[in-house]
Scaffold this motif. Sequence first.
Motif, PDB file in Angstrom:
ATOM      1  N   LEU A   1      22.606  28.046  31.081  1.00 26.09           N
ATOM      2  CA  LEU A   1      21.771  28.609  30.017  1.00 26.09           C
ATOM      3  C   LEU A   1      21.655  27.636  28.850  1.00 26.09           C
ATOM      4  N   GLY A   2      22.713  26.868  28.605  1.00 28.62           N
ATOM      5  CA  GLY A   2      22.648  25.847  27.561  1.00 28.62           C
ATOM      6  C   GLY A   2      21.554  24.829  27.836  1.00 28.62           C
ATOM      7  N   TYR A   3      21.404  24.426  29.078  1.00 31.20           N
ATOM      8  CA  TYR A   3      20.335  23.493  29.442  1.00 31.20           C
ATOM      9  C   TYR A   3      18.965  24.144  29.318  1.00 31.20           C
ATOM     10  N   VAL A   4      18.889  25.425  29.646  1.00 35.57           N
ATOM     11  CA  VAL A   4      17.623  26.147  29.469  1.00 35.57           C
ATOM     12  C   VAL A   4      17.229  26.138  27.990  1.00 35.57           C
ATOM     13  N   VAL A   5      18.184  26.464  27.124  1.00 36.47           N
ATOM     14  CA  VAL A   5      17.925  26.489  25.679  1.00 36.47           C
ATOM     15  C   VAL A   5      17.431  25.129  25.190  1.00 36.47           C
ATOM     16  N   GLN A   6      18.116  24.067  25.583  1.00 34.14           N
ATOM     17  CA  GLN A   6      17.779  22.735  25.104  1.00 34.14           C
ATOM     18  C   GLN A   6      16.463  22.218  25.682  1.00 34.14           C
ATOM     19  N   ASP A   7      16.324  22.306  26.996  1.00 36.65           N
ATOM     20  CA  ASP A   7      15.172  21.674  27.644  1.00 36.65           C
ATOM     21  C   ASP A   7      13.867  22.420  27.427  1.00 36.65           C
ATOM     22  N   THR A   8      13.921  23.740  27.265  1.00 41.77           N
ATOM     23  CA  THR A   8      12.679  24.486  27.063  1.00 41.77           C
ATOM     24  C   THR A   8      12.104  24.288  25.661  1.00 41.77           C
ATOM     25  N   ARG A   9      12.828  23.614  24.793  1.00 44.75           N
ATOM     26  CA  ARG A   9      12.243  23.277  23.484  1.00 44.75           C
ATOM     27  C   ARG A   9      11.060  22.327  23.652  1.00 44.75           C
ATOM     28  N   LYS A  10      11.031  21.627  24.762  1.00 50.99           N
ATOM     29  CA  LYS A  10       9.901  20.738  25.064  1.00 50.99           C
ATOM     30  C   LYS A  10       8.887  21.439  25.973  1.00 50.99           C
ATOM     31  N   GLY A  11       9.100  22.712  26.195  1.00 51.71           N
ATOM     32  CA  GLY A  11       8.219  23.485  27.068  1.00 51.71           C
ATOM     33  C   GLY A  11       8.992  24.071  28.230  1.00 51.71           C
TER      34      GLY A  11
ATOM     35  N   ILE B   1       0.791  26.028  42.167  1.00 52.92           N
ATOM     36  CA  ILE B   1       0.868  25.774  40.733  1.00 52.92           C
ATOM     37  C   ILE B   1      -0.338  24.963  40.296  1.00 52.92           C
ATOM     38  N   SER B   2      -0.836  25.274  39.112  1.00 55.98           N
ATOM     39  CA  SER B   2      -1.960  24.520  38.544  1.00 55.98           C
ATOM     40  C   SER B   2      -1.597  24.096  37.127  1.00 55.98           C
ATOM     41  N   LYS B   3      -2.288  23.092  36.641  1.00 55.45           N
ATOM     42  CA  LYS B   3      -2.049  22.594  35.286  1.00 55.45           C
ATOM     43  C   LYS B   3      -2.302  23.703  34.262  1.00 55.45           C
ATOM     44  N   GLU B   4      -3.347  24.488  34.488  1.00 56.05           N
ATOM     45  CA  GLU B   4      -3.695  25.564  33.554  1.00 56.05           C
ATOM     46  C   GLU B   4      -2.594  26.633  33.502  1.00 56.05           C
ATOM     47  N   GLN B   5      -2.020  26.934  34.668  1.00 58.53           N
ATOM     48  CA  GLN B   5      -0.964  27.938  34.716  1.00 58.53           C
ATOM     49  C   GLN B   5       0.284  27.450  33.997  1.00 58.53           C
ATOM     50  N   VAL B   6       0.622  26.178  34.216  1.00 56.28           N
ATOM     51  CA  VAL B   6       1.786  25.592  33.549  1.00 56.28           C
ATOM     52  C   VAL B   6       1.598  25.635  32.033  1.00 56.28           C
ATOM     53  N   GLU B   7       0.423  25.258  31.570  1.00 54.86           N
ATOM     54  CA  GLU B   7       0.136  25.283  30.134  1.00 54.86           C
ATOM     55  C   GLU B   7       0.220  26.705  29.586  1.00 54.86           C
ATOM     56  N   ALA B   8      -0.236  27.670  30.377  1.00 52.40           N
ATOM     57  CA  ALA B   8      -0.188  29.076  29.948  1.00 52.40           C
ATOM     58  C   ALA B   8       1.262  29.544  29.834  1.00 52.40           C
ATOM     59  N   TRP B   9       2.093  29.183  30.801  1.00 53.68           N
ATOM     60  CA  TRP B   9       3.516  29.542  30.737  1.00 53.68           C
ATOM     61  C   TRP B   9       4.183  28.916  29.517  1.00 53.68           C
ATOM     62  N   ASP B  10       3.903  27.648  29.299  1.00 53.33           N
ATOM     63  CA  ASP B  10       4.508  26.951  28.161  1.00 53.33           C
ATOM     64  C   ASP B  10       4.108  27.611  26.845  1.00 53.33           C
ATOM     65  N   ALA B  11       2.829  27.946  26.722  1.00 53.75           N
ATOM     66  CA  ALA B  11       2.332  28.569  25.484  1.00 53.75           C
ATOM     67  C   ALA B  11       2.935  29.968  25.293  1.00 53.75           C
ATOM     68  N   ALA B  12       3.008  30.740  26.360  1.00 54.16           N
ATOM     69  CA  ALA B  12       3.561  32.105  26.268  1.00 54.16           C
ATOM     70  C   ALA B  12       5.046  32.059  25.937  1.00 54.16           C
ATOM     71  N   PHE B  13       5.761  31.117  26.527  1.00 54.56           N
ATOM     72  CA  PHE B  13       7.199  31.006  26.287  1.00 54.56           C
ATOM     73  C   PHE B  13       7.470  30.595  24.841  1.00 54.56           C
ATOM     74  N   GLU B  14       6.679  29.635  24.349  1.00 55.08           N
ATOM     75  CA  GLU B  14       6.848  29.195  22.961  1.00 55.08           C
ATOM     76  C   GLU B  14       6.561  30.336  21.990  1.00 55.08           C
ATOM     77  N   ALA B  15       5.503  31.074  22.249  1.00 58.54           N
ATOM     78  CA  ALA B  15       5.141  32.200  21.374  1.00 58.54           C
ATOM     79  C   ALA B  15       6.224  33.282  21.400  1.00 58.54           C
ATOM     80  N   LEU B  16       6.812  33.506  22.572  1.00 55.49           N
ATOM     81  CA  LEU B  16       7.864  34.513  22.702  1.00 55.49           C
ATOM     82  C   LEU B  16       9.100  34.135  21.898  1.00 55.49           C
ATOM     83  N   LEU B  17       9.455  32.856  21.928  1.00 57.91           N
ATOM     84  CA  LEU B  17      10.683  32.397  21.289  1.00 57.91           C
ATOM     85  C   LEU B  17      10.573  32.220  19.784  1.00 57.91           C
ATOM     86  N   ARG B  18       9.420  31.787  19.321  1.00 56.45           N
ATOM     87  CA  ARG B  18       9.260  31.344  17.936  1.00 56.45           C
ATOM     88  C   ARG B  18       9.831  32.324  16.920  1.00 56.45           C
ATOM     89  N   GLY B  19      10.916  31.896  16.248  1.00 53.31           N
ATOM     90  CA  GLY B  19      11.520  32.705  15.197  1.00 53.31           C
ATOM     91  C   GLY B  19      12.390  33.844  15.699  1.00 53.31           C
TER      92      GLY B  19
END
Length: 201
Positions: A108-118, A166-184
Amino acid sequence: MFAYFSEYPLQLAVLVAALLLCVFVWSKALRAAKKHTAAKTKLIATLEYEKKLRADFATLERDRLAQTPPERLIEGVCCHIQMALEKIPAMAEAFTALEEHERLIYALGYVVQDTRKGLSHFFRANGKPLAPVAFRAVEQLVGGEYAALFHSAYNAFDESNEAFSISKEQVEAWDAAFEALLRGREDQIYTEAKDYIIAHF
């Protein structure tokens, strides 16, 4: 002066071209220097952060665990386990020999650290044996929409799972949704993981 150059249009054109080239090269060099300086500053900040993390979590003290915010606590305990693993030549075997609670927090520590970049960065940077343990850690210690997004990406990035594409659009959507979920909301999201750490370390 202008009269002189009007008589020699070719020389004027060459001079202007040379000046424009100089300006272009100078501008490009300046941008490269700024980019290099920014990258160096970021690297130094990262190294300083990791150095402090190692110092703060060289030993695990119950008072410190209770007082540390959840997100940093996960990173800190992960770092503590990493320091122990570094002393063992066969790290992969040492990782599998860890107790389950240690493996879960380490992953989980690696998840926390690495997902900061997406979210996708975690899966590009990590594979077996870490990723499957991270899958369990996210499910057991976080849950909710966070786990749902993580699981979707996990299945898509799993090369052995032919049921997912997997598609580039789907990956970008996951990254955006994950960032929005975490922010703050990082500490709120990782509260259960903090409780787990306090109960097991």
